[in-house]
Write an enzyme that holds these catalytic residues in place. Sequence first.
Site, PDB file in Angstrom:
ATOM      1  CG  PHE A 237      -1.945   1.064   1.183  1.00  7.71           C
ATOM      2  CD1 PHE A 237      -3.068   0.930   0.388  1.00  7.71           C
ATOM      3  CD2 PHE A 237      -1.791   2.241   1.905  1.00  7.71           C
ATOM      4  CE1 PHE A 237      -4.027   1.937   0.313  1.00  7.71           C
ATOM      5  CE2 PHE A 237      -2.740   3.254   1.842  1.00  7.71           C
ATOM      6  CZ  PHE A 237      -3.859   3.100   1.041  1.00  7.71           C
TER       7      PHE A 237
ATOM      8  CG  ASP B 194      -0.580  -2.445   6.886  1.00  6.37           C
ATOM      9  OD1 ASP B 194      -1.671  -2.748   7.410  1.00  6.37           O
ATOM     10  OD2 ASP B 194      -0.399  -1.404   6.236  1.00  6.37           O
TER      11      ASP B 194
ATOM     12  CE1 TYR C 195      -9.466   2.914   6.666  1.00  5.75           C
ATOM     13  CE2 TYR C 195      -8.605   4.030   8.601  1.00  5.75           C
ATOM     14  CZ  TYR C 195      -8.463   3.639   7.289  1.00  5.75           C
ATOM     15  OH  TYR C 195      -7.316   3.962   6.606  1.00  5.75           O
ATOM     16  CE  LYS C 196      -7.966  -0.547   4.948  1.00  5.01           C
ATOM     17  NZ  LYS C 196      -8.526   0.189   3.817  1.00  5.01           N
TER      18      LYS C 196
ATOM     19  NE  ARG D  47     -10.211  -1.812  -3.164  1.00  2.00           N
ATOM     20  CZ  ARG D  47      -9.591  -1.231  -2.131  1.00  2.00           C
ATOM     21  NH1 ARG D  47      -8.506  -1.810  -1.617  1.00  2.00           N
ATOM     22  NH2 ARG D  47     -10.031  -0.100  -1.623  1.00  2.00           N
TER      23      ARG D  47
HETATM   24  C1  PLP Z   1      -2.759  -1.685   3.835  1.00  2.00           C
HETATM   25  C2  PLP Z   1      -2.951  -0.275   4.316  1.00  2.00           C
HETATM   26  N1  PLP Z   1      -1.995   0.288   5.074  1.00  2.00           N
HETATM   27  C3  PLP Z   1      -2.101   1.551   5.499  1.00  2.00           C
HETATM   28  C4  PLP Z   1      -3.199   2.324   5.184  1.00  2.00           C
HETATM   29  C5  PLP Z   1      -3.260   3.762   5.629  1.00  2.00           C
HETATM   30  O1  PLP Z   1      -4.068   3.938   6.717  1.00  2.00           O
HETATM   31  P1  PLP Z   1      -4.319   5.418   7.312  1.00  2.00           P
HETATM   32  O2  PLP Z   1      -4.865   6.243   6.197  1.00  2.00           O
HETATM   33  O3  PLP Z   1      -5.330   5.182   8.390  1.00  2.00           O
HETATM   34  O4  PLP Z   1      -3.042   5.933   7.812  1.00  2.00           O
HETATM   35  C6  PLP Z   1      -4.233   1.769   4.405  1.00  2.00           C
HETATM   36  C7  PLP Z   1      -5.422   2.558   4.064  1.00  2.00           C
HETATM   37  O5  PLP Z   1      -6.324   2.139   3.394  1.00  2.00           O
HETATM   38  C8  PLP Z   1      -4.090   0.437   3.950  1.00  2.00           C
HETATM   39  O6  PLP Z   1      -5.009  -0.136   3.166  1.00  2.00           O
END
Ligand code: PLP
Length: 388
Positions: free
Chosen positions: A107, A175, A200-201, A347
């Site tokens: 990501f 992560d 939040y997912k 998705r």
């Molecule tokens: C795999 C992954 N890591 C990190 C993040 C970033 O999270 P945040 O915006 O809460 O910092 C996301 C956001 O969708 C994500 O999907």
Amino acid sequence: MQYNSFILPANTIYMCGHSLGPLTKSAKMQMEQGVKEWEEEGVLSWNKASWIDLPMQLGRKIAALIGAHADEVTVSDSTSVNLFKVVQSALALNPQRKIILTEADNFPANLYIAQGIAHSNTAITVSATEQFFENMSKDVAVLLLTQVNYRTGKMHDMALITEYAHSLGIVVVWDLSHSVGIVPVDLGGCNVDFAVGCTYKYLNGGPGAPSFVYINRRHYDSACSPIYGWMGHRTPFAFQDTYVADSGASKYLGGTPYVLGLKALEGALSLFSELDLGEVRKQCLINAEMLIDCLRKWVSEVLCLSPELPELRGGHIALEHNAAYFISRALIDEGLICDYRHPNIIRFCVNPLYLSPEDMVQGALLLGQIVRKKIYLQDKYQQTLKVT
Ligand SMILES: Cc1ncc(COP(=O)(O)O)c(C=O)c1O
């Protein structure tokens, strides 16, 4: 499975829990409770309603979902900020080594955080490659991976990768944003060093809900957060001039906890204490299989990017099409809430907590119609919105 626990947007099939999990009745209730506490007791609620304990209390609940000890997890800040903290901590545990190794398709937030760390310390380099496994060596300080890929939904073998990295002396950061609450995670069993994840997912904590951070107990004495947050101080209300880190995950706390966000998350997490995650996983794979089957039969125009092997699938299915963005917009107009990721991926979430096998059939039928009738070519779908 838990359909009654959710308040879904009206007249829709909500297939976007990989981005933002839907509202639960319990999250709404707890958020209202937080507002009431604020209204009725004001500042006294830090003690009377135990607001101050929320980060560690919720950390305990999340720990139970990811194979961690209760004191190894806390909740604060965003995933990006927590990534910064744990990658810096991991580097400090391996001071002779200067490479952060990650995967090319990680990501972007993970890549950016690593790049930022390298920018402020020019001795550090970031290697982002598809061949991360082959690139592990005794020169690598930190391996930074995401368990389930945000685009393809493909899951890594956490146990195998972590064990191999450890055999080379590499500190491992996972992560869990796309895995917590939807796929089995065993951080303790895999002996993982650090982890972070969004709430939040699949935990349904609400838009921008605070993230969690995990630190393995064996690093308690040696690892410290690069952010000396006063909430991570051993005695924050002694107001000492010098920072002394608390023990355990609480030393990764930053500033004042965001109580309203934590209250929503508290409510959302109450759902999980009654759930068998093994059963959720089983139903999730049934939904995924159903969707993939229907798409193969009815919508040959899209290519399914999700792994062939069910055990490698996460909580969403990824579909490739040249007009993916326009198709996702048309689907939303027809009541199927999904999303798009650059350059050509749609998705579809398959979370069985609020989606049934019938929804999978319905989703595939709608997609087929939109693609065959070329509804996505209408003018109104041709502009890209700010958030995709
Ligand atoms: C795999 C992954 N890591 C990190 C993040 C970033 O999270 P945040 O915006 O809460 O910092 C996301 C956001 O969708 C994500 O999907």
